[in-house]
Design an enzyme around this catalytic site. Structure first.
Site, mmCIF file in Angstrom:
data_model
loop_
_atom_site.group_PDB
_atom_site.id
_atom_site.type_symbol
_atom_site.label_atom_id
_atom_site.label_comp_id
_atom_site.label_asym_id
_atom_site.label_seq_id
_atom_site.Cartn_x
_atom_site.Cartn_y
_atom_site.Cartn_z
ATOM 1 N N LYS A 45 0.837 -1.206 0.000
ATOM 2 C CA LYS A 45 0.000 0.000 0.000
ATOM 3 C C LYS A 45 0.870 1.254 0.000
ATOM 4 O O LYS A 45 0.587 2.221 -0.713
ATOM 5 C CB LYS A 45 -0.945 -0.011 1.213
ATOM 6 C CG LYS A 45 -2.050 -1.055 1.080
ATOM 7 C CD LYS A 45 -2.839 -1.285 2.366
ATOM 8 C CE LYS A 45 -3.827 -2.441 2.181
ATOM 9 N NZ LYS A 45 -4.567 -2.780 3.399
ATOM 10 N N GLN A 89 -4.977 -1.478 9.752
ATOM 11 C CA GLN A 89 -4.874 -2.807 9.150
ATOM 12 C C GLN A 89 -5.467 -3.863 10.090
ATOM 13 O O GLN A 89 -5.117 -3.934 11.263
ATOM 14 C CB GLN A 89 -3.385 -3.104 8.863
ATOM 15 C CG GLN A 89 -3.139 -4.398 8.122
ATOM 16 C CD GLN A 89 -3.597 -4.371 6.666
ATOM 17 O OE1 GLN A 89 -3.508 -3.362 5.986
ATOM 18 N NE2 GLN A 89 -4.106 -5.493 6.189
ATOM 19 N N ASP A 112 -11.448 2.800 4.513
ATOM 20 C CA ASP A 112 -11.874 1.403 4.396
ATOM 21 C C ASP A 112 -13.395 1.246 4.514
ATOM 22 O O ASP A 112 -13.916 0.141 4.351
ATOM 23 C CB ASP A 112 -11.201 0.545 5.479
ATOM 24 C CG ASP A 112 -10.017 -0.242 4.932
ATOM 25 O OD1 ASP A 112 -9.859 -0.281 3.697
ATOM 26 O OD2 ASP A 112 -9.261 -0.817 5.738
#
Ligand code: NAP
Length: 280
Positions: A45, A89, A112
């Site tokens: 990422k 994460q 997200d």
């Protein structure tokens, strides 16, 4: 085979051109602990962000971090003027309630789409942020002009990060959606009716060729690390049955990274006010 790698490369070029015309975009990732798979994802990422000109901040915290400490770090990022998007994460170490953490993220920075506000917006058919993986699934279907309206779509997996949002996106596009999971009685029969199959389980080779309707489109989200390399949820011989199929690797994976970059650009636009973020 649907070429996620090539499509992702094109999208990254588009994002790079967009980023060049905007003020610096800041994307923060937070990784707690030292899970090797998460470390690989975070590195990918950051590499992709840097390549398109997004400024990424890599926050790493020890596995012993408490929930309260993590909430505090998230709040600092919420308040940071240079940060447009925040991604924590998952999975988080045992003892940290993921729902508490995602709820602590400023909804306007929640790239997200896991904050209840953004998840709710998707449920209500007015999506703000939707997670990069489900968006990647839709982008692949659109790139290959797969007809969704009226189609029968089976999503295997009901996680908050992949299965549920993918199903809602398909529903929004007027597919007739069935969500399957570990308690589904006859998975083979459900899959056999599907024009579009999205497998998001993490069980290598779960979807068998003889389950799949001839000519169906099969999107393989699953990633499992084996000695033979990365493998998906779809058995290799499905290639002979399916009309379209995503490879693993090289399908949903690269597209997920590309869509995260798109979400970071969206974050910058929300914060700049050039894109309206609904009142929460
Ligand atoms: P997850 O949270 O573990 O969810 C897995 C889902 O699969 C659950 O809903 C589970 O059902 C269901 N399931 C388990 N065994 C099953 C079976 N035998 N038959 C039918 N359903 C079954 O996983 P996730 O985070 O959604 O990720 C799914 C997979 O996608 C993983 O392999 C992950 O590595 C991969 N992934 C890939 C990307 C990418 O960029 N390509 C991104 C994210 C995730 P229950 O709810 O009943 O337990």
């Amino acid at each position: 085979m649907m070429d996620g790698k090539a499509l992702a490369a094109r999208i990254r070029e588009e994002v790079a051109a967009e980023v060049a015309g905007l003020s610096p975009i800041g994307l923060a990732t937070v990784l707690v602990g030292d899970d090797p798979a998460s470390d690989v994802y975070i590195r990918l990422k950051h590499k992709a962000s840097t390549e398109v000109g997004i400024v990424s901040r890599d926050v790493r915290l020890p596995a012993a971090t408490t929930e309260a400490e993590l909430v505090e770090r998230v709040r600092e990022l919420n308040a940071a003027g240079s940060i447009d998007g925040i991604l924590v994460q998952l999975p988080l170490p045992d003892g940290i309630d993921e729902a508490r953490i995602t709820a602590a993220i400023d909804p306007m920075k929640d790239v997200d789409g896991l904050h209840p506000f953004n998840a709710g917006q998707l449920l209500l058919g007015r999506p703000t942020y939707v997670g990069a993986t489900p968006v990647a699934v839709l982008a692949l279907l659109d790139a290959y002009a797969v007809e969704l309206a009226g189609a029968s779509a089976v999503v295997i997996g009901r996680s908050d990060i992949v299965g549920k949002p993918a199903a809602l996106l398909l529903l929004q596009r007027h597919a007739t959606v069935t969500i399957c999971h570990s308690r589904t009685r006859d998975l083979a029969a459900e899959v056999a009716r599907a024009d579009v199959v999205v497998a998001a389980v993490g069980a290598p080779g779960l979807v068998q060729a003889d389950w799949v309707k001839a000519g169906a489109t099969v999107i393989d989200v699953g990633i499992t690390r084996t000695e033979a390399g990365l493998v998906g949820d779809v058995a290799p011989n499905v290639e002979q049955r399916a009309g379209l199929l995503t490879p693993v690797p090289g399908g949903v994976g690269p597209m997920t990274i590309a869509m995260l970059l798109r979400n970071a650009v969206k974050a910058a636009r929300y914060r700049a006010g050039t894109l309206a973020f609904p009142a929460s």
